[in-house]
Design a protein around this motif. Structure first.
Motif, PDB file in Angstrom:
ATOM      1  N   MET A   1     -17.146  -8.198  -1.829  1.00 55.14           N
ATOM      2  CA  MET A   1     -16.209  -7.023  -1.468  1.00 55.14           C
ATOM      3  C   MET A   1     -15.416  -6.650  -0.918  1.00 55.14           C
ATOM      4  N   TYR A   2     -14.647  -5.737  -1.865  1.00 58.76           N
ATOM      5  CA  TYR A   2     -13.457  -4.890  -1.769  1.00 58.76           C
ATOM      6  C   TYR A   2     -13.511  -3.215  -1.024  1.00 58.76           C
ATOM      7  N   PHE A   3     -12.276  -2.920  -0.681  1.00 58.42           N
ATOM      8  CA  PHE A   3     -11.750  -1.580   0.093  1.00 58.42           C
ATOM      9  C   PHE A   3     -10.820  -1.395  -0.215  1.00 58.42           C
ATOM     10  N   ASP A   4     -10.550   0.114  -0.930  1.00 57.42           N
ATOM     11  CA  ASP A   4      -9.804   1.056  -0.560  1.00 57.42           C
ATOM     12  C   ASP A   4      -9.114   1.488   0.650  1.00 57.42           C
ATOM     13  N   ILE A   5      -7.720   0.864   1.085  1.00 62.68           N
ATOM     14  CA  ILE A   5      -7.835   1.448   2.207  1.00 62.68           C
ATOM     15  C   ILE A   5      -6.207   2.672   1.860  1.00 62.68           C
ATOM     16  N   TYR A   6      -6.403   4.097   2.817  1.00 58.64           N
ATOM     17  CA  TYR A   6      -5.337   4.605   2.405  1.00 58.64           C
ATOM     18  C   TYR A   6      -4.365   5.194   3.997  1.00 58.64           C
ATOM     19  N   VAL A   7      -3.678   5.391   4.186  1.00 62.72           N
ATOM     20  CA  VAL A   7      -2.394   6.081   4.950  1.00 62.72           C
ATOM     21  C   VAL A   7      -2.604   7.094   4.211  1.00 62.72           C
ATOM     22  N   ASP A   8      -2.496   8.061   5.719  1.00 60.26           N
ATOM     23  CA  ASP A   8      -2.106   9.633   5.208  1.00 60.26           C
ATOM     24  C   ASP A   8      -2.086  10.129   3.642  1.00 60.26           C
ATOM     25  N   ASP A   9      -3.715   9.503   3.341  1.00 55.93           N
ATOM     26  CA  ASP A   9      -3.986  10.100   1.982  1.00 55.93           C
ATOM     27  C   ASP A   9      -3.093   8.936   1.176  1.00 55.93           C
ATOM     28  N   LYS A  10      -2.820   8.000   1.381  1.00 58.59           N
ATOM     29  CA  LYS A  10      -1.462   8.023   0.408  1.00 58.59           C
ATOM     30  C   LYS A  10      -2.226   5.912  -0.094  1.00 58.59           C
ATOM     31  N   LYS A  11      -2.607   5.862  -1.094  1.00 60.67           N
ATOM     32  CA  LYS A  11      -3.568   4.119  -1.061  1.00 60.67           C
ATOM     33  C   LYS A  11      -2.098   3.399  -1.047  1.00 60.67           C
ATOM     34  N   LEU A  12      -3.062   2.648  -0.143  1.00 62.53           N
ATOM     35  CA  LEU A  12      -1.701   1.210   0.295  1.00 62.53           C
ATOM     36  C   LEU A  12      -2.433   0.838  -1.232  1.00 62.53           C
ATOM     37  N   GLY A  13      -3.563   0.187  -1.408  1.00 60.61           N
ATOM     38  CA  GLY A  13      -4.038  -0.183  -2.451  1.00 60.61           C
ATOM     39  C   GLY A  13      -5.809  -1.660  -2.217  1.00 60.61           C
ATOM     40  N   THR A  14      -6.250  -1.879  -3.118  1.00 59.66           N
ATOM     41  CA  THR A  14      -7.653  -2.433  -2.989  1.00 59.66           C
ATOM     42  C   THR A  14      -7.640  -3.677  -2.403  1.00 59.66           C
ATOM     43  N   PHE A  15      -7.957  -4.106  -1.440  1.00 64.54           N
ATOM     44  CA  PHE A  15      -8.370  -5.484  -1.066  1.00 64.54           C
ATOM     45  C   PHE A  15      -9.513  -6.266  -1.159  1.00 64.54           C
ATOM     46  N   GLY A  16      -9.294  -7.334  -1.443  1.00 59.44           N
ATOM     47  CA  GLY A  16     -10.952  -7.531  -1.020  1.00 59.44           C
ATOM     48  C   GLY A  16     -11.096  -9.430  -1.968  1.00 59.44           C
ATOM     49  N   HIS A  17     -12.342  -9.423  -2.415  1.00 62.41           N
ATOM     50  CA  HIS A  17     -12.624 -10.997  -3.129  1.00 62.41           C
ATOM     51  C   HIS A  17     -14.096 -10.931  -3.576  1.00 62.41           C
ATOM     52  N   PRO A  18     -14.396 -11.339  -4.263  1.00 64.68           N
ATOM     53  CA  PRO A  18     -16.020 -11.352  -4.840  1.00 64.68           C
ATOM     54  C   PRO A  18     -17.009 -12.712  -4.053  1.00 64.68           C
ATOM     55  N   ASP A  19     -15.951 -13.530  -3.136  1.00 64.28           N
ATOM     56  CA  ASP A  19     -16.728 -14.232  -2.411  1.00 64.28           C
ATOM     57  C   ASP A  19     -16.493 -14.273  -0.972  1.00 64.28           C
ATOM     58  N   VAL A  20     -16.557 -12.814  -0.625  1.00 63.85           N
ATOM     59  CA  VAL A  20     -15.946 -13.396   1.033  1.00 63.85           C
ATOM     60  C   VAL A  20     -17.511 -12.892   1.801  1.00 63.85           C
ATOM     61  N   GLU A  21     -16.621 -13.871   3.155  1.00 57.92           N
ATOM     62  CA  GLU A  21     -17.641 -14.453   3.468  1.00 57.92           C
ATOM     63  C   GLU A  21     -17.338 -13.346   4.963  1.00 57.92           C
ATOM     64  N   ASN A  22     -16.031 -12.888   4.837  1.00 56.93           N
ATOM     65  CA  ASN A  22     -15.887 -12.077   6.136  1.00 56.93           C
ATOM     66  C   ASN A  22     -14.648 -11.614   5.873  1.00 56.93           C
ATOM     67  N   ILE A  23     -14.066  -9.821   6.214  1.00 60.10           N
ATOM     68  CA  ILE A  23     -13.272  -9.133   6.136  1.00 60.10           C
ATOM     69  C   ILE A  23     -12.313  -8.955   6.678  1.00 60.10           C
ATOM     70  N   ASN A  24     -11.226  -8.466   7.269  1.00 61.60           N
ATOM     71  CA  ASN A  24     -10.360  -7.772   8.260  1.00 61.60           C
ATOM     72  C   ASN A  24      -9.788  -6.922   8.259  1.00 61.60           C
ATOM     73  N   ILE A  25     -10.371  -5.709   8.458  1.00 62.20           N
ATOM     74  CA  ILE A  25      -8.970  -4.415   8.063  1.00 62.20           C
ATOM     75  C   ILE A  25      -8.233  -3.781   9.865  1.00 62.20           C
ATOM     76  N   SER A  26      -7.552  -4.627   9.946  1.00 58.07           N
ATOM     77  CA  SER A  26      -7.471  -4.056  11.912  1.00 58.07           C
ATOM     78  C   SER A  26      -5.974  -3.603  12.319  1.00 58.07           C
ATOM     79  N   LEU A  27      -5.746  -2.642  12.338  1.00 59.77           N
ATOM     80  CA  LEU A  27      -4.590  -2.000  13.279  1.00 59.77           C
ATOM     81  C   LEU A  27      -4.105  -2.517  14.718  1.00 59.77           C
TER      82      LEU A  27
END
Length: 135
Positions: A1-27
């Motif tokens: 499971m992988y995600f790209d994160i953008y802030v104001d259309d600027k890509k901060l990066g791709t985050f994830g792992h092939p063996d994700v059990e739980n991913i947390n993207i928060s503000l």
């Protein structure tokens, strides 16, 4: 499971792992500071690890966009630590005087001594709730 994160259309990066059990993207926000965080719980063999990839300050009116992707080049994590507790032998002296559980049965134990009773983190939280409800 992988995600790209953008802030104001600027890509901060791709985050994830092939063996994700739980991913947390928060503000997280306060009057003067706002942050976006990315982390995950991943399994490697029989061991679970927590990865912390991103802690980025963002503007008060920033727009955050999270886009699922197939894969990507993931930067090294800021922090990576093994989850779970090491197997420990329980001590009859290290118990919570309130719920009677020993140190291997609770998330955290503040041991007692001859002047103070031992108390676990669960009982501390219960006391906080009682005090908050009585306020």
């Amino acid at each position: 499971m992988y995600f790209d994160i953008y802030v104001d259309d600027k890509k901060l990066g791709t985050f994830g792992h092939p063996d994700v059990e739980n991913i947390n993207i928060s503000l997280s926000g306060a009057p003067d500071q706002n942050y976006v965080f990315a982390g995950a719980v991943c399994r490697e063999g029989e061991t679970q690890y927590h990865y912390h990839w991103l802690q980025e300050e963002i503007g008060h009116a920033s727009q955050v966009r999270i886009v699922p992707v197939e894969s990507g080049l993931v930067p090294p994590s800021i922090k990576r630590f093994e989850m779970g507790r090491a197997a420990r032998k329980a001590s009859e002296h290290n118990i919570c005087e309130f719920c009677q559980r020993n140190e291997t049965e609770v998330p955290r134990l503040i041991p007692g001594d001859s002047n103070r009773p031992g108390i676990c983190s669960d009982c501390v939280e219960l006391c906080r709730e009682i005090l908050r409800d009585q306020a």
